[in-house]
Write a protein that holds these residues in place. Structure first.
Motif, PDB file in Angstrom:
ATOM      1  N   GLY A   7       0.748  -1.324   0.108  1.00 46.90           N
ATOM      2  CA  GLY A   7       0.134   0.070   0.049  1.00 46.90           C
ATOM      3  C   GLY A   7       0.806   1.331  -0.035  1.00 46.90           C
ATOM      4  N   PHE A   8       0.412   2.222   0.841  1.00 39.89           N
ATOM      5  CA  PHE A   8       1.403   3.424   0.808  1.00 39.89           C
ATOM      6  C   PHE A   8       2.722   3.222   1.305  1.00 39.89           C
ATOM      7  N   TYR A   9       2.721   2.202   2.359  1.00 38.17           N
ATOM      8  CA  TYR A   9       3.888   1.741   2.966  1.00 38.17           C
ATOM      9  C   TYR A   9       5.151   1.168   1.837  1.00 38.17           C
ATOM     10  N   ARG A  10       4.511   1.017   0.820  1.00 34.35           N
ATOM     11  CA  ARG A  10       5.632   0.596  -0.340  1.00 34.35           C
ATOM     12  C   ARG A  10       6.614   1.758  -0.753  1.00 34.35           C
ATOM     13  N   TYR A  69       2.043  10.029   9.004  1.00 30.97           N
ATOM     14  CA  TYR A  69       2.691  11.292   9.474  1.00 30.97           C
ATOM     15  C   TYR A  69       2.511  12.457   8.432  1.00 30.97           C
ATOM     16  N   ALA A  70       3.215  11.786   7.306  1.00 32.62           N
ATOM     17  CA  ALA A  70       3.126  12.723   5.988  1.00 32.62           C
ATOM     18  C   ALA A  70       1.655  13.329   5.809  1.00 32.62           C
ATOM     19  N   LEU A 118       9.839  18.326  14.737  1.00 30.21           N
ATOM     20  CA  LEU A 118       9.204  17.329  15.418  1.00 30.21           C
ATOM     21  C   LEU A 118       8.937  15.978  14.873  1.00 30.21           C
ATOM     22  N   ALA A 119       8.898  15.915  13.566  1.00 30.73           N
ATOM     23  CA  ALA A 119       8.684  14.769  12.929  1.00 30.73           C
ATOM     24  C   ALA A 119       9.824  13.982  12.781  1.00 30.73           C
ATOM     25  N   GLN A 120      11.242  14.465  12.835  1.00 29.50           N
ATOM     26  CA  GLN A 120      12.495  13.987  12.814  1.00 29.50           C
ATOM     27  C   GLN A 120      12.676  13.130  14.137  1.00 29.50           C
ATOM     28  N   ARG A 121      12.399  13.808  15.274  1.00 27.19           N
ATOM     29  CA  ARG A 121      12.338  13.188  16.609  1.00 27.19           C
ATOM     30  C   ARG A 121      11.596  12.107  16.688  1.00 27.19           C
ATOM     31  N   ARG A 122      10.162  12.221  16.352  1.00 25.31           N
ATOM     32  CA  ARG A 122       9.377  11.170  16.276  1.00 25.31           C
ATOM     33  C   ARG A 122       9.671   9.866  15.528  1.00 25.31           C
ATOM     34  N   ILE A 123      10.249  10.166  14.203  1.00 22.93           N
ATOM     35  CA  ILE A 123      10.716   9.084  13.515  1.00 22.93           C
ATOM     36  C   ILE A 123      11.820   8.370  13.812  1.00 22.93           C
ATOM     37  N   LYS A 124      12.746   9.391  14.296  1.00 19.46           N
ATOM     38  CA  LYS A 124      13.961   8.487  14.903  1.00 19.46           C
ATOM     39  C   LYS A 124      13.563   7.628  16.043  1.00 19.46           C
ATOM     40  N   SER A 125      12.838   8.256  16.840  1.00 18.37           N
ATOM     41  CA  SER A 125      12.632   7.187  18.046  1.00 18.37           C
ATOM     42  C   SER A 125      11.746   5.784  17.599  1.00 18.37           C
ATOM     43  N   GLU A 126      10.777   5.977  16.669  1.00 19.97           N
ATOM     44  CA  GLU A 126       9.932   4.947  16.301  1.00 19.97           C
ATOM     45  C   GLU A 126      10.838   3.917  15.394  1.00 19.97           C
ATOM     46  N   GLU A 127      11.551   4.543  14.686  1.00 21.92           N
ATOM     47  CA  GLU A 127      12.600   3.554  14.018  1.00 21.92           C
ATOM     48  C   GLU A 127      13.573   2.896  14.628  1.00 21.92           C
ATOM     49  N   ASP A 140      16.850  -3.057   5.296  1.00 14.60           N
ATOM     50  CA  ASP A 140      16.454  -3.189   3.819  1.00 14.60           C
ATOM     51  C   ASP A 140      15.313  -2.426   3.422  1.00 14.60           C
ATOM     52  N   TYR A 141      14.329  -2.360   4.134  1.00 11.95           N
ATOM     53  CA  TYR A 141      12.986  -1.571   3.790  1.00 11.95           C
ATOM     54  C   TYR A 141      13.462  -0.089   3.586  1.00 11.95           C
ATOM     55  N   GLN A 142      14.259   0.182   4.797  1.00 11.21           N
ATOM     56  CA  GLN A 142      14.399   1.557   4.940  1.00 11.21           C
ATOM     57  C   GLN A 142      15.299   2.121   3.701  1.00 11.21           C
ATOM     58  N   SER A 143      16.287   1.137   3.215  1.00  7.20           N
ATOM     59  CA  SER A 143      17.081   1.494   2.114  1.00  7.20           C
ATOM     60  C   SER A 143      16.418   1.764   0.812  1.00  7.20           C
ATOM     61  N   VAL A 144      15.237   1.377   0.486  1.00  6.52           N
ATOM     62  CA  VAL A 144      14.528   1.397  -0.866  1.00  6.52           C
ATOM     63  C   VAL A 144      13.297   2.246  -0.623  1.00  6.52           C
ATOM     64  N   THR A 145      13.011   2.916   0.506  1.00 10.53           N
ATOM     65  CA  THR A 145      11.861   3.947   0.720  1.00 10.53           C
ATOM     66  C   THR A 145      12.189   5.302   1.452  1.00 10.53           C
ATOM     67  N   ASP A 146      11.368   6.312   1.362  1.00 12.95           N
ATOM     68  CA  ASP A 146      11.724   7.560   1.736  1.00 12.95           C
ATOM     69  C   ASP A 146      10.788   7.602   2.974  1.00 12.95           C
ATOM     70  N   ALA A 147      11.302   8.141   4.114  1.00 14.60           N
ATOM     71  CA  ALA A 147      10.625   8.520   5.492  1.00 14.60           C
ATOM     72  C   ALA A 147       9.111   9.149   5.348  1.00 14.60           C
ATOM     73  N   LEU A 148       9.282  10.455   4.722  1.00 12.66           N
ATOM     74  CA  LEU A 148       8.062  11.142   4.948  1.00 12.66           C
ATOM     75  C   LEU A 148       7.786  11.888   3.424  1.00 12.66           C
ATOM     76  N   VAL A 149       8.673  12.254   2.674  1.00 13.01           N
ATOM     77  CA  VAL A 149       8.688  12.951   1.562  1.00 13.01           C
ATOM     78  C   VAL A 149       9.285  12.492   0.467  1.00 13.01           C
TER      79      VAL A 149
END
Length: 257
Positions: free
Chosen positions: A182-185, A192-193, A222-231, A244-253
């Motif tokens: 889905g969007f997580y692809r 958050y976005a 604020l997003a950077q702090r939240r994303i860093k903690s969650e990731e 591996d998932y992080q290497s092929v996707t963008d975080a927010l934009v």
């Protein structure tokens, strides 16, 4: 912004599955029919309604403070349309949201309200800037663009939350699986976005460039702090799979962040 911890449960044959989540009406009917068996659900629903009601009342108060008058709403159709859509967004998010924490009710409610304070500042700042710095109304094209951005953000945030719930139906703490469909692809944090886009749209509705820039800067921090903690939690849970998932996707934009 609500947490979007990302889990999905596979079937015994290794294929991912996810049935439709029970509706709130079904759960509420069960809770009424069997009192005492669903205390967590009833407490969560009560917290959601309390949080959303307080927040919407605070939003109206913040806007009224920024404008100085409430009669303004009747004269500005784009503002009214935004508020109606935003109220629907908040209550829809309430219905489909799934709690990831089990905190005491008072502490949980306080945490949620505190998390909304930056959004309240945006709601107060944009009309204040327009009314007292420039006067008059924002150009019609800017207000129309703001409403379009709000609807786009709502579609992204609610769609991602529904997808997350669907793909993680039936999960257990012992068998978490990373949601990458889905969007997580395309984005690791589409909820958050979308929520950020909805908030940013308010500054466009009013044609408030200073509020827009501050929203971008503060929102990014604020997003950077939240994303860093969650990731960090997701990486601890999924390890190499998340890398591996992080290497092929963008975080927010897309493409940018």
């Amino acid at each position: 912004m609500a947490s979007e911890l990302n889990r999905e449960t596979p079937e015994s044959n290794g294929k991912a599955t996810g049935g439709l989540k029970p509706t709130t009406a079904m759960l509420l009917a069960d809770a009424i029919a069997s009192p005492g068996e669903h205390p967590r659900f009833m407490r969560s629903l009560t917290l959601h309604f309390a949080e959303t009601t307080i927040f919407l009342v605070a939003v109206i108060g913040a806007i009224a403070l920024g404008l100085g008058i409430t009669a303004y709403f009747a004269e500005h159709h784009y503002v009214l349309a935004y508020l109606v859509a935003y109220a629907g967004f908040r209550f829809s998010d309430l219905i489909v949201r799934e709690d990831a924490e089990d905190s005491p009710p008072r502490e949980e409610l306080s945490r949620r309200i505190a998390a909304q304070l930056p959004i309240l500042l945006v709601f107060a700042a944009a009309p204040f800037e327009r009314t007292y710095a420039y006067g008059g109304s924002a150009p019609a094209w800017a207000s129309a663009l703001g409403l379009l951005l709000e609807l786009l953000g709502m579609w992204l945030a609610l769609g991602a939350r529904i997808q997350l719930g669907f793909f993680t139906a039936g999960r257990t703490p012992q068998r978490p699986v990373l949601v990458t469909r889905g969007f997580y692809r395309y984005l690791r944090h589409p909820i958050y976005a979308g929520t950020f886009l909805v908030t940013f749209a308010w500054t466009i509705i009013y044609g408030a460039p200073v509020a827009a820039i501050l929203t971008l800067i503060i929102g990014a921090i604020l997003a950077q702090r939240r994303i860093k903690s969650e990731e960090a939690m997701l990486r601890a849970r999924f390890g190499e799979e998340y890398d591996d998932y992080q290497s092929v996707t963008d975080a927010l934009v897309p493409v940018i962040w």
